[in-house]
Scaffold this active site. Structure first.
Site, short mmCIF file in Angstrom:
data_model
loop_
_atom_site.label_atom_id
_atom_site.label_comp_id
_atom_site.label_asym_id
_atom_site.label_seq_id
_atom_site.Cartn_x
_atom_site.Cartn_y
_atom_site.Cartn_z
N ASP A 140 1.40 -1.25 -0.15
CA ASP A 140 0.18 0.00 -0.09
C ASP A 140 1.27 0.39 -0.18
O ASP A 140 2.24 0.96 0.28
CB ASP A 140 -1.26 -0.26 0.81
CG ASP A 140 -1.67 1.19 1.40
OD1 ASP A 140 -1.81 2.08 0.01
OD2 ASP A 140 -1.80 1.59 2.28
N ASP A 160 -0.36 4.95 0.83
CA ASP A 160 0.16 6.24 1.87
C ASP A 160 -0.54 5.81 3.62
O ASP A 160 -0.79 4.12 3.93
CB ASP A 160 -1.60 6.31 1.84
CG ASP A 160 -1.98 7.34 1.13
OD1 ASP A 160 -1.68 8.38 0.60
OD2 ASP A 160 -2.58 6.41 -0.77
C1 G6P Z 1 -5.75 5.68 0.16
C2 G6P Z 1 -6.06 6.86 1.58
C3 G6P Z 1 -7.42 7.22 1.64
C4 G6P Z 1 -7.23 7.61 0.77
C5 G6P Z 1 -7.82 6.95 -0.73
C6 G6P Z 1 -7.92 7.58 -2.36
O1 G6P Z 1 -5.83 4.74 0.23
O2 G6P Z 1 -5.23 6.65 2.77
O3 G6P Z 1 -7.45 7.60 2.73
O4 G6P Z 1 -9.06 8.65 0.93
O5 G6P Z 1 -5.63 7.00 -0.63
O6 G6P Z 1 -6.69 8.85 -1.68
P1 G6P Z 1 -7.20 9.99 -3.02
O7 G6P Z 1 -5.80 10.63 -2.82
O8 G6P Z 1 -7.39 9.65 -4.78
O9 G6P Z 1 -8.35 11.16 -2.30
MG MG Z 2 -2.80 3.20 3.59
#
Ligand code: G6P
Ligand code: MG
Length: 219
Positions: free
Chosen positions: A9, A11
């Protein structure tokens, strides 16, 4: 079965973007007349952008039109990207690069599987584009985590079977997605409440590749 691929993953596993998401979602919450807590922000980890707004709407009880939703989503992302554009390779978690280089040197394939539609931009800011054999983001599959699509596509791109892949995740949505994909998983970080992983790693200095390989011994 042996460990053939690691799907990270992004983030919360390679860098900390949750703080930037939090600042941006707090602003959206204000527009909906409620205060977003840190505990609620935890529940947004791994969840796609649109689905995050749906959660905020549920928590706030606010009802808004589809056009207003689109407008808020756009503004949230604009705000978030302002933070992202300040990022540098200094924000890569310590010891990640060393671990990834070791895994690759042992012939293990590596990919990113992220729900974020900004994943490639972030990886580019971190100067990591050339460090992975595949990058799958939230814009490339019909469903985002907790559905398995992102991880299954990453395995396909790496030419590996799901059972040969190990997912490293910091979110419950991501661990569920790994399980649905038929992959083993590691929970990353200090959150003791995460369920479904075979092992937990506090940070990259605790990542022991041999230990991860042994998870595949009996399967
Ligand atoms: C990751 C983060 C989420 C976020 C998602 C979408 O999974 O952990 O917190 O909402 O990405 O991110 P984006 O950059 O597309 O808004
Ligand atoms: Mg994450």
């Amino acid at each position: 079965m042996s460990l053939k691929a690691i799907i990270y993953d992004l983030d919360g596993v390679i860098t900390d973007t949750a703080k930037y998401h939090y600042e941006s979602w707090k602003w959206v919450a204000e527009q909906l007349d409620f205060v977003l807590t840190e505990k609620q922000n935890q529940k947004l980890k791994g969840v796609g952008r649109k689905e995050c707004l749906d959660k905020l709407l549920k928590w706030s009880g606010a009802r808004i039109s589809e056009a207003e939703k689109q407008n808020l989503l756009q503004k949230k992302n604009k705000m978030y990207l302002k933070y992202i554009d300040t990022m540098t390779p200094n924000e890569i978690f310590p010891n990640f690069k060393e671990f990834n280089t070791l895994a690759k040197s042992e012939g293990i394939k590596v990919a990113i599987g992220s729900s974020s539609r900004n994943a490639i931009r972030i990886i580019d800011k971190l100067d990591l584009v050339l460090d992975f054999q595949a990058i799958v983001d939230g814009g490339m599959t019909p469903h985002s985590k907790p559905e398995p699509d992102i991880f299954l596509l990453a395995a396909e791109k790496l030419n590996c079977k799901p059972a040969e892949c190990l997912v490293i995740e910091d979110s419950q949505a991501g661990l569920l997605a790994a399980k649905k994909a038929g992959m083993k998983s590691i929970s990353f970080g200090e959150d003791k409440g995460l369920k479904g992983a075979q092992l937990q790693i506090k940070n990259w200095s605790f990542a022991d590749l041999d230990k991860l390989k042994h998870l595949f011994d009996k399967s």
